[in-house]
Design a protein around this motif. Structure first.
Motif, PDB file in Angstrom:
ATOM      1  N   SER A  19       7.413   8.176 -17.208  1.00 52.93           N
ATOM      2  CA  SER A  19       6.917   6.864 -16.791  1.00 52.93           C
ATOM      3  C   SER A  19       7.375   5.784 -17.769  1.00 52.93           C
ATOM      4  O   SER A  19       7.754   4.679 -17.363  1.00 52.93           O
ATOM      5  CB  SER A  19       5.396   6.861 -16.713  1.00 52.93           C
ATOM      6  OG  SER A  19       4.954   7.699 -15.683  1.00 52.93           O
ATOM      7  N   LYS A  20       7.354   6.091 -19.083  1.00 52.79           N
ATOM      8  CA  LYS A  20       7.817   5.127 -20.086  1.00 52.79           C
ATOM      9  C   LYS A  20       9.297   4.792 -19.880  1.00 52.79           C
ATOM     10  O   LYS A  20       9.694   3.634 -19.961  1.00 52.79           O
ATOM     11  CB  LYS A  20       7.587   5.691 -21.494  1.00 52.79           C
ATOM     12  CG  LYS A  20       6.150   5.640 -21.943  1.00 52.79           C
ATOM     13  CD  LYS A  20       6.016   6.168 -23.364  1.00 52.79           C
ATOM     14  CE  LYS A  20       4.563   6.154 -23.836  1.00 52.79           C
ATOM     15  NZ  LYS A  20       4.418   6.695 -25.185  1.00 52.79           N
ATOM     16  N   VAL A  21      10.086   5.837 -19.601  1.00 45.54           N
ATOM     17  CA  VAL A  21      11.514   5.620 -19.355  1.00 45.54           C
ATOM     18  C   VAL A  21      11.699   4.756 -18.104  1.00 45.54           C
ATOM     19  O   VAL A  21      12.488   3.803 -18.088  1.00 45.54           O
ATOM     20  CB  VAL A  21      12.255   6.968 -19.227  1.00 45.54           C
ATOM     21  CG1 VAL A  21      13.664   6.771 -18.714  1.00 45.54           C
ATOM     22  CG2 VAL A  21      12.256   7.703 -20.551  1.00 45.54           C
ATOM     23  N   THR A  22      10.926   5.082 -17.069  1.00 45.76           N
ATOM     24  CA  THR A  22      11.021   4.321 -15.829  1.00 45.76           C
ATOM     25  C   THR A  22      10.595   2.866 -16.060  1.00 45.76           C
ATOM     26  O   THR A  22      11.224   1.931 -15.544  1.00 45.76           O
ATOM     27  CB  THR A  22      10.151   4.979 -14.737  1.00 45.76           C
ATOM     28  OG1 THR A  22      10.558   6.339 -14.579  1.00 45.76           O
ATOM     29  CG2 THR A  22      10.262   4.254 -13.423  1.00 45.76           C
ATOM     30  N   ILE A  23       9.533   2.663 -16.841  1.00 46.25           N
ATOM     31  CA  ILE A  23       9.055   1.316 -17.145  1.00 46.25           C
ATOM     32  C   ILE A  23      10.138   0.552 -17.908  1.00 46.25           C
ATOM     33  O   ILE A  23      10.424  -0.613 -17.601  1.00 46.25           O
ATOM     34  CB  ILE A  23       7.727   1.359 -17.945  1.00 46.25           C
ATOM     35  CG1 ILE A  23       6.584   1.823 -17.020  1.00 46.25           C
ATOM     36  CG2 ILE A  23       7.414  -0.002 -18.559  1.00 46.25           C
ATOM     37  CD1 ILE A  23       5.292   2.096 -17.750  1.00 46.25           C
ATOM     38  N   ARG A  24      10.790   1.195 -18.891  1.00 48.46           N
ATOM     39  CA  ARG A  24      11.870   0.542 -19.645  1.00 48.46           C
ATOM     40  C   ARG A  24      13.030   0.178 -18.728  1.00 48.46           C
ATOM     41  O   ARG A  24      13.611  -0.897 -18.831  1.00 48.46           O
ATOM     42  CB  ARG A  24      12.339   1.459 -20.779  1.00 48.46           C
ATOM     43  CG  ARG A  24      11.393   1.454 -21.944  1.00 48.46           C
ATOM     44  CD  ARG A  24      11.986   2.155 -23.159  1.00 48.46           C
ATOM     45  NE  ARG A  24      10.906   2.554 -24.031  1.00 48.46           N
ATOM     46  CZ  ARG A  24      10.615   3.787 -24.372  1.00 48.46           C
ATOM     47  NH1 ARG A  24      11.337   4.786 -23.935  1.00 48.46           N
ATOM     48  NH2 ARG A  24       9.612   4.036 -25.174  1.00 48.46           N
ATOM     49  N   GLU A  25      13.349   1.094 -17.824  1.00 47.68           N
ATOM     50  CA  GLU A  25      14.433   0.810 -16.872  1.00 47.68           C
ATOM     51  C   GLU A  25      14.073  -0.383 -15.983  1.00 47.68           C
ATOM     52  O   GLU A  25      14.891  -1.281 -15.747  1.00 47.68           O
ATOM     53  CB  GLU A  25      14.720   2.031 -16.004  1.00 47.68           C
ATOM     54  CG  GLU A  25      15.415   3.155 -16.733  1.00 47.68           C
ATOM     55  CD  GLU A  25      15.548   4.422 -15.888  1.00 47.68           C
ATOM     56  OE1 GLU A  25      15.051   4.450 -14.742  1.00 47.68           O
ATOM     57  OE2 GLU A  25      16.154   5.379 -16.382  1.00 47.68           O
ATOM     58  N   GLU A  27      11.902  -2.773 -16.710  1.00 51.54           N
ATOM     59  CA  GLU A  27      11.910  -3.968 -17.548  1.00 51.54           C
ATOM     60  C   GLU A  27      13.343  -4.469 -17.749  1.00 51.54           C
ATOM     61  O   GLU A  27      13.614  -5.665 -17.739  1.00 51.54           O
ATOM     62  CB  GLU A  27      11.252  -3.679 -18.901  1.00 51.54           C
ATOM     63  CG  GLU A  27       9.740  -3.588 -18.826  1.00 51.54           C
ATOM     64  CD  GLU A  27       9.118  -3.151 -20.150  1.00 51.54           C
ATOM     65  OE1 GLU A  27       9.849  -2.637 -21.037  1.00 51.54           O
ATOM     66  OE2 GLU A  27       7.899  -3.309 -20.301  1.00 51.54           O
ATOM     67  N   GLY A  28      14.286  -3.525 -17.953  1.00 49.01           N
ATOM     68  CA  GLY A  28      15.700  -3.888 -18.104  1.00 49.01           C
ATOM     69  C   GLY A  28      16.228  -4.559 -16.851  1.00 49.01           C
ATOM     70  O   GLY A  28      16.935  -5.572 -16.918  1.00 49.01           O
TER      71      GLY A  28
END
Length: 153
Positions: A19-25, A27-28
Motif C-alpha cells: 500500500s505504501k508503494v502504491t501510495i508513493r506511485e 503521489e508521483g
C-alpha cells in the motif's frame, strides 16, 4: 484465535508495504499531473506570445511593403531621369549658338552673351528650358558677364 490473528500479521505487513508503494506511485502520478497543469499553462502562454509575434510580424511586413513601394517608385523616377539624360546628345557640345550683344543691365549698357540659335536634337534644344534670345548668365557657376565669347565656349 490469537494464533490465527498472529499468522495474518506478516500478510498485513506485506499489504501495508504494498500500500505504501502504491501510495508513493499515486503521489508521483499526482505530482506528474501537477507538472502537466504547469506545462499546459506554459503552453498557453507560449501560444499567446506566438500570436502576438505573428501579429507584429504582419505589421512589420506591411510597413516594409509600403517602404518597398516607395523605394521602387523613387527608383523608377530616377531611372526615367537617367534615361532622359542618356538620351541627350554628346555632353561635349550642347548645340547652342552664342553671340555677344549689348543690353542695358541695371541702367548701364553691358555686353552679355545671348543665345542666338539652338541646334535641333542637341542637349540645349532637347532640354526645353533654353530658347533663342535668352541671356547666358553663368556656366558651371562662373558668371559670363564681361567675359569673351571664346572663354565661355
Amino acid at each position: 484465535d490469537l494464533k490465527a490473528q498472529n499468522s495474518t500479521i506478516p500478510t498485513m505487513r506485506d499489504n501495508i508495504a504494498t500500500s505504501k508503494v502504491t501510495i508513493r506511485e499515486l503521489e508521483g502520478k499526482l505530482g506528474d499531473l501537477s507538472d502537466m497543469d504547469k506545462l499546459k499553462a506554459e503552453l498557453a502562454a507560449l501560444r499567446s506570445e506566438k500570436l502576438q509575434l505573428v501579429e507584429q510580424l504582419g505589421e512589420k511586413q506591411q510597413e516594409l511593403n509600403l517602404e518597398l513601394i516607395k523605394v521602387k517608385e523613387e527608383r523608377d523616377q530616377l531611372k526615367s531621369e537617367m534615361d532622359r539624360f542618356y538620351a541627350l546628345p554628346n555632353p561635349c557640345g550642347v548645340g547652342m549658338g552664342l553671340d555677344l550683344t549689348v543690353r542695358e543691365v541695371q541702367g548701364a549698357r553691358t555686353e552679355v552673351l545671348s543665345v542666338i540659335d539652338l541646334v535641333h536634337g542637341m542637349s540645349a534644344y532637347n532640354c526645353g528650358v533654353i530658347t533663342a534670345g535668352d541671356t547666358l548668365v553663368e556656366v558651371d557657376g562662373t558668371l559670363t558677364m564681361g567675359q569673351k565669347l571664346d572663354n565661355v565656349k
